[in-house]
Design a protein around this motif. Structure first.
Motif, PDB file in Angstrom:
ATOM      1  N   ARG A 100       0.811  -1.226   0.000  1.00 31.15           N
ATOM      2  CA  ARG A 100       0.000   0.000   0.000  1.00 31.15           C
ATOM      3  C   ARG A 100       0.839   1.269   0.000  1.00 31.15           C
ATOM      4  NH1 ARG A 100      -3.841   0.441   4.627  1.00 31.15           N
ATOM      5  NH2 ARG A 100      -2.038  -0.298   5.825  1.00 31.15           N
ATOM      6  N   CYS A 101       2.132   1.170   0.326  1.00 32.74           N
ATOM      7  CA  CYS A 101       3.005   2.359   0.355  1.00 32.74           C
ATOM      8  C   CYS A 101       2.417   3.456   1.241  1.00 32.74           C
ATOM      9  CB  CYS A 101       3.232   2.895  -1.048  1.00 32.74           C
ATOM     10  SG  CYS A 101       4.204   1.805  -2.089  1.00 32.74           S
ATOM     11  N   VAL A 102       2.081   3.124   2.480  1.00 31.27           N
ATOM     12  CA  VAL A 102       1.510   4.125   3.383  1.00 31.27           C
ATOM     13  C   VAL A 102       2.534   4.692   4.351  1.00 31.27           C
ATOM     14  CG1 VAL A 102      -0.780   3.105   3.228  1.00 31.27           C
ATOM     15  CG2 VAL A 102       0.785   2.352   5.042  1.00 31.27           C
ATOM     16  N   VAL A 103       3.669   4.040   4.482  1.00 24.14           N
ATOM     17  CA  VAL A 103       4.674   4.507   5.437  1.00 24.14           C
ATOM     18  C   VAL A 103       5.263   5.823   4.950  1.00 24.14           C
ATOM     19  CG1 VAL A 103       6.898   3.999   6.497  1.00 24.14           C
ATOM     20  CG2 VAL A 103       5.198   2.185   6.225  1.00 24.14           C
ATOM     21  N   SER A 104       5.192   6.831   5.817  1.00 27.38           N
ATOM     22  CA  SER A 104       5.683   8.139   5.399  1.00 27.38           C
ATOM     23  C   SER A 104       6.478   8.847   6.478  1.00 27.38           C
ATOM     24  CB  SER A 104       4.510   9.032   4.971  1.00 27.38           C
ATOM     25  OG  SER A 104       3.634   9.237   6.061  1.00 27.38           O
ATOM     26  N   ALA A 105       6.473   8.302   7.715  1.00 29.62           N
ATOM     27  CA  ALA A 105       7.165   8.972   8.813  1.00 29.62           C
ATOM     28  C   ALA A 105       7.644   7.933   9.812  1.00 29.62           C
ATOM     29  CB  ALA A 105       6.229   9.973   9.500  1.00 29.62           C
ATOM     30  N   THR A 106       8.610   8.326  10.620  1.00 35.54           N
ATOM     31  CA  THR A 106       9.083   7.458  11.690  1.00 35.54           C
ATOM     32  C   THR A 106       8.149   7.572  12.884  1.00 35.54           C
ATOM     33  OG1 THR A 106      10.515   9.226  12.512  1.00 35.54           O
ATOM     34  CG2 THR A 106      11.477   7.661  10.949  1.00 35.54           C
ATOM     35  N   PRO A 107       8.083   6.575  13.752  1.00 35.30           N
ATOM     36  CA  PRO A 107       8.789   5.303  13.652  1.00 35.30           C
ATOM     37  C   PRO A 107       8.211   4.425  12.548  1.00 35.30           C
ATOM     38  CG  PRO A 107       7.300   5.259  15.510  1.00 35.30           C
ATOM     39  CD  PRO A 107       7.261   6.659  14.987  1.00 35.30           C
ATOM     40  N   ILE A 108       9.076   3.644  11.911  1.00 34.43           N
ATOM     41  CA  ILE A 108       8.704   2.792  10.800  1.00 34.43           C
ATOM     42  C   ILE A 108       8.157   1.481  11.356  1.00 34.43           C
ATOM     43  CG2 ILE A 108       9.563   1.580   8.767  1.00 34.43           C
ATOM     44  CD1 ILE A 108      11.888   3.717   8.790  1.00 34.43           C
ATOM     45  N   SER A 109       6.910   1.200  11.016  1.00 37.94           N
ATOM     46  CA  SER A 109       6.256   0.021  11.572  1.00 37.94           C
ATOM     47  C   SER A 109       6.430  -1.190  10.666  1.00 37.94           C
ATOM     48  CB  SER A 109       4.763   0.275  11.765  1.00 37.94           C
ATOM     49  OG  SER A 109       4.112  -0.920  12.149  1.00 37.94           O
ATOM     50  N   GLU A 110       6.836  -2.289  11.259  1.00 38.22           N
ATOM     51  CA  GLU A 110       6.991  -3.527  10.485  1.00 38.22           C
ATOM     52  C   GLU A 110       5.643  -4.061  10.029  1.00 38.22           C
ATOM     53  OE1 GLU A 110       7.895  -7.126  12.843  1.00 38.22           O
ATOM     54  OE2 GLU A 110       7.981  -5.759  14.552  1.00 38.22           O
ATOM     55  N   TYR A 111       4.565  -3.675  10.708  1.00 40.02           N
ATOM     56  CA  TYR A 111       3.253  -4.246  10.432  1.00 40.02           C
ATOM     57  C   TYR A 111       2.652  -3.742   9.119  1.00 40.02           C
ATOM     58  CZ  TYR A 111       3.867  -5.711  15.204  1.00 40.02           C
ATOM     59  OH  TYR A 111       4.383  -6.265  16.340  1.00 40.02           O
ATOM     60  N   ASP A 112       3.234  -2.711   8.537  1.00 42.62           N
ATOM     61  CA  ASP A 112       2.771  -2.219   7.244  1.00 42.62           C
ATOM     62  C   ASP A 112       3.373  -3.011   6.084  1.00 42.62           C
ATOM     63  OD1 ASP A 112       2.810   1.039   8.652  1.00 42.62           O
ATOM     64  OD2 ASP A 112       1.029  -0.087   8.022  1.00 42.62           O
ATOM     65  N   TYR A 113       4.329  -3.894   6.361  1.00 36.01           N
ATOM     66  CA  TYR A 113       5.054  -4.600   5.316  1.00 36.01           C
ATOM     67  C   TYR A 113       4.492  -6.003   5.120  1.00 36.01           C
ATOM     68  CZ  TYR A 113       7.967  -0.616   4.901  1.00 36.01           C
ATOM     69  OH  TYR A 113       8.375   0.666   4.645  1.00 36.01           O
ATOM     70  N   ASN A 114       4.351  -6.382   3.857  1.00 41.53           N
ATOM     71  CA  ASN A 114       3.638  -7.599   3.495  1.00 41.53           C
ATOM     72  C   ASN A 114       4.552  -8.776   3.154  1.00 41.53           C
ATOM     73  OD1 ASN A 114       2.203  -5.027   2.002  1.00 41.53           O
ATOM     74  ND2 ASN A 114       0.774  -6.267   3.202  1.00 41.53           N
ATOM     75  N   TYR A 115       5.737  -8.472   2.651  1.00 37.94           N
ATOM     76  CA  TYR A 115       6.652  -9.528   2.237  1.00 37.94           C
ATOM     77  C   TYR A 115       8.005  -9.296   2.883  1.00 37.94           C
ATOM     78  CZ  TYR A 115       3.127 -10.232  -1.346  1.00 37.94           C
ATOM     79  OH  TYR A 115       1.947 -10.453  -2.002  1.00 37.94           O
ATOM     80  N   TRP A 116       8.652 -10.403   3.268  1.00 35.95           N
ATOM     81  CA  TRP A 116       9.925 -10.338   3.974  1.00 35.95           C
ATOM     82  C   TRP A 116      10.915 -11.339   3.394  1.00 35.95           C
ATOM     83  CZ3 TRP A 116      10.827  -6.907   7.972  1.00 35.95           C
ATOM     84  CH2 TRP A 116       9.703  -6.198   8.440  1.00 35.95           C
ATOM     85  N   GLY A 117      12.185 -10.942   3.417  1.00 34.29           N
ATOM     86  CA  GLY A 117      13.247 -11.879   3.072  1.00 34.29           C
ATOM     87  C   GLY A 117      13.655 -12.695   4.284  1.00 34.29           C
ATOM     88  N   GLN A 118      14.621 -13.564   4.084  1.00 37.50           N
ATOM     89  CA  GLN A 118      15.088 -14.439   5.151  1.00 37.50           C
ATOM     90  C   GLN A 118      16.144 -13.788   6.037  1.00 37.50           C
ATOM     91  OE1 GLN A 118      13.764 -17.573   5.871  1.00 37.50           O
ATOM     92  NE2 GLN A 118      12.270 -16.683   4.470  1.00 37.50           N
ATOM     93  N   GLY A 119      16.706 -12.709   5.588  1.00 40.33           N
ATOM     94  CA  GLY A 119      17.662 -11.981   6.406  1.00 40.33           C
ATOM     95  C   GLY A 119      19.115 -12.298   6.081  1.00 40.33           C
ATOM     96  N   THR A 120      19.973 -11.353   6.424  1.00 40.33           N
ATOM     97  CA  THR A 120      21.417 -11.532   6.303  1.00 40.33           C
ATOM     98  C   THR A 120      22.062 -10.956   7.554  1.00 40.33           C
ATOM     99  OG1 THR A 120      23.337 -11.165   4.846  1.00 40.33           O
ATOM    100  CG2 THR A 120      21.752  -9.363   5.003  1.00 40.33           C
ATOM    101  N   GLN A 121      23.003 -11.695   8.122  1.00 38.34           N
ATOM    102  CA  GLN A 121      23.585 -11.312   9.408  1.00 38.34           C
ATOM    103  C   GLN A 121      24.701 -10.289   9.231  1.00 38.34           C
ATOM    104  OE1 GLN A 121      22.730 -12.260  12.596  1.00 38.34           O
ATOM    105  NE2 GLN A 121      24.335 -10.890  13.378  1.00 38.34           N
ATOM    106  N   VAL A 122      24.662  -9.273  10.052  1.00 37.21           N
ATOM    107  CA  VAL A 122      25.727  -8.272  10.115  1.00 37.21           C
ATOM    108  C   VAL A 122      26.286  -8.270  11.532  1.00 37.21           C
ATOM    109  CG1 VAL A 122      26.274  -5.807  10.026  1.00 37.21           C
ATOM    110  CG2 VAL A 122      24.764  -6.822   8.302  1.00 37.21           C
ATOM    111  N   THR A 123      27.595  -8.440  11.630  1.00 33.39           N
ATOM    112  CA  THR A 123      28.258  -8.450  12.935  1.00 33.39           C
ATOM    113  C   THR A 123      29.375  -7.419  12.918  1.00 33.39           C
ATOM    114  OG1 THR A 123      27.788 -10.806  13.213  1.00 33.39           O
ATOM    115  CG2 THR A 123      29.483  -9.838  14.633  1.00 33.39           C
ATOM    116  N   VAL A 124      29.335  -6.507  13.887  1.00 36.26           N
ATOM    117  CA  VAL A 124      30.339  -5.455  13.992  1.00 36.26           C
ATOM    118  C   VAL A 124      31.098  -5.645  15.294  1.00 36.26           C
ATOM    119  CG1 VAL A 124      30.793  -2.986  13.939  1.00 36.26           C
ATOM    120  CG2 VAL A 124      28.791  -3.910  12.732  1.00 36.26           C
ATOM    121  N   SER A 125      32.392  -5.836  15.183  1.00 34.71           N
ATOM    122  CA  SER A 125      33.211  -6.069  16.369  1.00 34.71           C
ATOM    123  C   SER A 125      33.969  -4.802  16.746  1.00 34.71           C
ATOM    124  CB  SER A 125      34.194  -7.208  16.119  1.00 34.71           C
ATOM    125  OG  SER A 125      35.001  -6.917  15.003  1.00 34.71           O
ATOM    126  N   SER A 126      34.212  -4.671  18.036  1.00 30.60           N
ATOM    127  CA  SER A 126      34.902  -3.473  18.531  1.00 30.60           C
ATOM    128  C   SER A 126      36.403  -3.664  18.527  1.00 30.60           C
ATOM    129  CB  SER A 126      34.427  -3.161  19.948  1.00 30.60           C
ATOM    130  OG  SER A 126      34.624  -4.264  20.790  1.00 30.60           O
TER     131      SER A 126
END
Length: 126
Positions: A100-126
């Motif tokens: 629907r493309c209704v997201v227009s301002a923060t906070p960005i809600s995950e509940y407006d999104y219909n399709y999702w990928g499986q994810g990719t891991q990002v790890t940042v070490s100090s």
């Protein structure tokens, strides 16, 4: 139906950079608004950078000035350039598509999104 596949995650040191990609396939002839989220253990899923209906970007405060969202329509691919990475950026990063493309301002809600990928891991070490 839309299939989203993320890539580009990995391990970097503080201050480093990564570029994530999300390739969309399926009913990509439809207009979707796409975006990036992340989910760290013990925390809620966080909307980071998304495209609005008019194509302009919307960023969460936590990544503004460090992350950049972009899109290559010819390749049906969404990108997230991440610079000046911090240990608190460590999470699983997800690509999502909103019909629907209704997201227009923060906070960005995950509940407006219909399709999702499986994810990719990002790890940042100090």
């Amino acid at each position: 139906q839309v299939r989203l596949v993320e890539s580009g995650g990995g391990s970097v040191q503080t201050g480093g950079s990564l570029k994530l990609s999300c390739e969309a396939s399926g009913n990509t002839y439809r207009k979707f608004c796409m975006g990036w989220f992340r989910h760290a253990p013990g925390k809620k899923r966080e909307g980071l950078a998304v495209e609005r209906r008019d194509g302009s970007p919307l960023y969460a405060d936590s990544v503004k000035g460090r992350f950049t969202i972009s899109k290559d329509n010819a390749k049906n691919t969404l990108y997230l350039q991440m610079n000046s990475l911090k240990p608190e950026d460590t999470a699983m990063y997800y690509c999502a598509a909103e019909i629907r493309c209704v997201v227009s301002a923060t906070p960005i809600s995950e509940y407006d999104y219909n399709y999702w990928g499986q994810g990719t891991q990002v790890t940042v070490s100090s």
